[in-house]
Scaffold this active site. Sequence first.
Site, PDB file in Angstrom:
ATOM      1  CB  CYS A 108      -0.996  -0.007   1.162  1.00 41.44           C
ATOM      2  SG  CYS A 108      -0.314   0.173   2.798  1.00 41.44           S
ATOM      3  CB  CYS A 163       0.394   1.348  -4.209  1.00 44.46           C
ATOM      4  SG  CYS A 163       0.820  -0.247  -4.902  1.00 44.46           S
ATOM      5  CB  CYS A 199       2.952  -2.400  -7.650  1.00 46.29           C
ATOM      6  SG  CYS A 199       3.602  -3.899  -6.934  1.00 46.29           S
TER       7      CYS A 199
END
Length: 137
Positions: free
Chosen positions: A11, A85, A89
């Site tokens: 996150c 997020c 990533c």
Amino acid sequence: MSDKPSVLFVCVHNAGRSQMAAAWLTHLAGDRVEVRSAGSAPGAGVNPAAVQAMAEVGIDISAEVPKMLTVDAVKESDVCITMGCGDTCPVFPGKRYLDWDLEDPAGQGVEAVRPIRDEIKVLVEGLIKEIAPEPQA
């Protein structure tokens, strides 16, 4: 390389959702799963309301610290679960990616964090059944 599945929870601040998810997975799956958590922009500390909410169910995350998301952490994980997020990533072929749409507990009191904690537990229980079920006797 370990023969047990590895999971990375990501996150933004690695201070709430991902910390609770990692703690639930460690608590519920024990040593059947390798667990990591990280953040795309780690906070200064774990959300006190998340610490309190997890303590209420007997899980202590008070010693955890937010960690920076690294390419290596993603490479070393079989499953990468993002929680808000989005595109920060890194994506590698052969990895499984899941996105859990969970409310962000940042700035909220424990009353607001409890339902998030409970929702994460349900998601983690489903994940365990899929990647690391209890061995049959």
